[in-house]
Design an enzyme around this catalytic site. Structure first.
Site, PDB file in Angstrom:
ATOM      1  N   ASP A  10       0.771 -86.637 -71.131  1.00 51.74           N
ATOM      2  CA  ASP A  10       1.282 -85.701 -70.117  1.00 51.74           C
ATOM      3  C   ASP A  10       0.250 -85.647 -68.989  1.00 51.74           C
ATOM      4  O   ASP A  10      -0.867 -86.140 -69.119  1.00 51.74           O
ATOM      5  CB  ASP A  10       1.449 -84.308 -70.749  1.00 51.74           C
ATOM      6  CG  ASP A  10       1.902 -83.253 -69.753  1.00 51.74           C
ATOM      7  OD1 ASP A  10       2.930 -83.462 -69.090  1.00 51.74           O
ATOM      8  OD2 ASP A  10       1.229 -82.210 -69.615  1.00 51.74           O
ATOM      9  N   SER A  11       0.644 -84.980 -67.903  1.00 47.35           N
ATOM     10  CA  SER A  11      -0.280 -84.798 -66.782  1.00 47.35           C
ATOM     11  C   SER A  11      -1.406 -83.817 -67.118  1.00 47.35           C
ATOM     12  O   SER A  11      -2.377 -83.738 -66.383  1.00 47.35           O
ATOM     13  CB  SER A  11       0.495 -84.250 -65.585  1.00 47.35           C
ATOM     14  OG  SER A  11       0.993 -82.964 -65.913  1.00 47.35           O
ATOM     15  N   CYS A  73       6.287 -85.560 -70.927  1.00 44.44           N
ATOM     16  CA  CYS A  73       6.221 -85.073 -69.551  1.00 44.44           C
ATOM     17  C   CYS A  73       7.517 -85.462 -68.853  1.00 44.44           C
ATOM     18  O   CYS A  73       7.857 -86.651 -68.775  1.00 44.44           O
ATOM     19  CB  CYS A  73       5.030 -85.709 -68.837  1.00 44.44           C
ATOM     20  SG  CYS A  73       4.913 -85.238 -67.102  1.00 44.44           S
ATOM     21  N   GLU A 154      -2.095 -74.271 -66.087  1.00 45.61           N
ATOM     22  CA  GLU A 154      -3.324 -75.066 -66.301  1.00 45.61           C
ATOM     23  C   GLU A 154      -4.570 -74.185 -66.147  1.00 45.61           C
ATOM     24  O   GLU A 154      -5.582 -74.411 -66.797  1.00 45.61           O
ATOM     25  CB  GLU A 154      -3.399 -76.243 -65.317  1.00 45.61           C
ATOM     26  CG  GLU A 154      -2.411 -77.376 -65.626  1.00 45.61           C
ATOM     27  CD  GLU A 154      -2.842 -78.296 -66.783  1.00 45.61           C
ATOM     28  OE1 GLU A 154      -4.035 -78.344 -67.105  1.00 45.61           O
ATOM     29  OE2 GLU A 154      -1.939 -78.935 -67.374  1.00 45.61           O
ATOM     30  N   CYS A 187      10.202 -78.934 -68.094  1.00 46.36           N
ATOM     31  CA  CYS A 187       8.801 -79.300 -67.873  1.00 46.36           C
ATOM     32  C   CYS A 187       8.083 -78.858 -69.134  1.00 46.36           C
ATOM     33  O   CYS A 187       8.282 -77.726 -69.608  1.00 46.36           O
ATOM     34  CB  CYS A 187       8.244 -78.566 -66.653  1.00 46.36           C
ATOM     35  SG  CYS A 187       6.446 -78.684 -66.501  1.00 46.36           S
ATOM     36  N   HIS A 189       5.207 -77.978 -69.696  1.00 48.66           N
ATOM     37  CA  HIS A 189       4.307 -76.817 -69.559  1.00 48.66           C
ATOM     38  C   HIS A 189       5.048 -75.496 -69.802  1.00 48.66           C
ATOM     39  O   HIS A 189       4.427 -74.505 -70.173  1.00 48.66           O
ATOM     40  CB  HIS A 189       3.713 -76.759 -68.147  1.00 48.66           C
ATOM     41  CG  HIS A 189       2.567 -77.705 -67.909  1.00 48.66           C
ATOM     42  ND1 HIS A 189       2.740 -79.069 -67.829  1.00 48.66           N
ATOM     43  CD2 HIS A 189       1.241 -77.472 -67.699  1.00 48.66           C
ATOM     44  CE1 HIS A 189       1.563 -79.639 -67.587  1.00 48.66           C
ATOM     45  NE2 HIS A 189       0.635 -78.687 -67.500  1.00 48.66           N
TER      46      HIS A 189
HETATM   47  N1  DGL Z   1       4.375 -81.228 -67.910  1.00 47.18           N
HETATM   48  C1  DGL Z   1       4.948 -81.995 -66.869  1.00 47.18           C
HETATM   49  C2  DGL Z   1       6.457 -82.085 -66.997  1.00 47.18           C
HETATM   50  O1  DGL Z   1       6.995 -81.994 -68.080  1.00 47.18           O
HETATM   51  C3  DGL Z   1       4.614 -81.744 -65.434  1.00 47.18           C
HETATM   52  C4  DGL Z   1       3.431 -81.078 -64.994  1.00 47.18           C
HETATM   53  C5  DGL Z   1       2.886 -81.428 -63.626  1.00 47.18           C
HETATM   54  O2  DGL Z   1       3.425 -81.038 -62.597  1.00 47.18           O
HETATM   55  O3  DGL Z   1       1.873 -82.094 -63.663  1.00 47.18           O
HETATM   56  O4  DGL Z   1       7.132 -82.289 -66.021  1.00 47.18           O
END
Ligand code: DGL
Length: 267
Positions: A10-11, A73, A154, A187, A189
């Site tokens: 993931d990011s 992600c 984050e 997402c 997150h």
């Molecule tokens: N967790 C990531 C997703 O599922 C994105 C997070 C980011 O913007 O870096 O899209």
């Protein structure tokens, strides 16, 4: 049978929300996780940059000897899945959007009003709408980008007034205008703020977190290729490109169990 580890990435900390589901569905698999915490968020970057960063991570994980790449992600899946598959033709690659869409199509019909919340990149790609309408053409789907959620998560600003205000800012009129009854956390997150979303948007009946659907899709893919592990052969490893206290705190906050090792790797 194949005891090599699976790579999950993931990011940043978002993909960590998939680890409990993966541990539950695939308890014999060893996991190598990579969170690109030094370069997060991806959700407001250009598709070209996201592809470049994702290919670096995929290469890194392949060098660690993984047998499969799980893209935990949505943003990466929405714009870089094909590029990753093309660059790693012999590797199993599982994105998150297809299993998420299958889960939504299973529980929703044309009478539901489905809201997809995601990053700007995922929303603009229309990957969810396309996947959902390919499965059920008459689904009533609406999307809302929530670009400020990831930076706040984050930074660990989760149970905060700022988070509640931001949720109201993005979701109040969206939910009211479209009479959203089912909200998809598009997402990885966002499961981290699921409780806050429930509190701020009490009219939503169902919130779908696709992490279990992702884990089950990974299990199916490994099974089809006869590559399920027989037993765990190593501790899970969590790599971050910036091994900060926030990253470690998130592992603890999510209650990720089992022995693991922390590592830093930057590009
Ligand atoms: N967790 C990531 C997703 O599922 C994105 C997070 C980011 O913007 O870096 O899209």
């Amino acid at each position: 049978m194949d005891n090599r580890p699976i790579g999950v990435f993931d990011s940043g900390v978002g993909g960590l929300t998939s680890i409990n589901a993966l541990n539950e569905v695939l308890p014999d698999e060893s996991i190598i996780y990579f969170g690109d915490t030094a370069r997060t968020p991806y959700g407001s970057k250009s598709p070209r940059t996201i592809c470049e960063f994702s290919l670096q991570i995929a290469d890194f994980l392949e060098k660690q000897g993984v047998k499969m790449l799980i893209i935990a992600c949505n943003t990466i899946t929405s714009v870089a899945l094909k590029e990753i598959q093309k660059a790693h033709p012999t590797m199993l690659v599982q994105g998150i959007i297809e299993p998420a869409a299958q889960e939504v199509a299973k529980v929703c019909n044309k009478d539901n009003s489905v809201g997809i919340i995601a990053t700007m990149v995922t929303t603009q790609s229309r990957a969810y709408e396309n996947a959902l309408h390919a499965l059920k053409g008459d689904l009533n789907v609406h999307s809302q980008a929530c670009p400020a959620f990831v930076p706040l998560i984050e930074e660990g600003a989760i149970e905060s007034e700022t988070m509640d205000t931001t949720i109201h800012h993005y979701l109040d009129s969206f939910v009211e205008q479209h009479k959203i009854d089912t909200l998809v956390l598009g997402c990885t997150h966002y499961p981290i703020i699921k409780k806050e979303i429930e509190k701020c948007c009490p009219s939503i009946k169902t919130i779908i977190d696709p992490s279990m659907a992702l884990a089950e899709a990974a299990e199916r893919m490994l099974g089809i290729h006869d590559m399920l592990a027989e037993k765990k052969t190593q501790k899970n490893i969590f790599y971050a490109s910036d091994l900060s206290a926030d990253f470690v705190n998130m592992i603890n906050r999510l209650g990720i169990t089992g022995d693991y090792r922390l590592e830093q790797h930057s590009f």
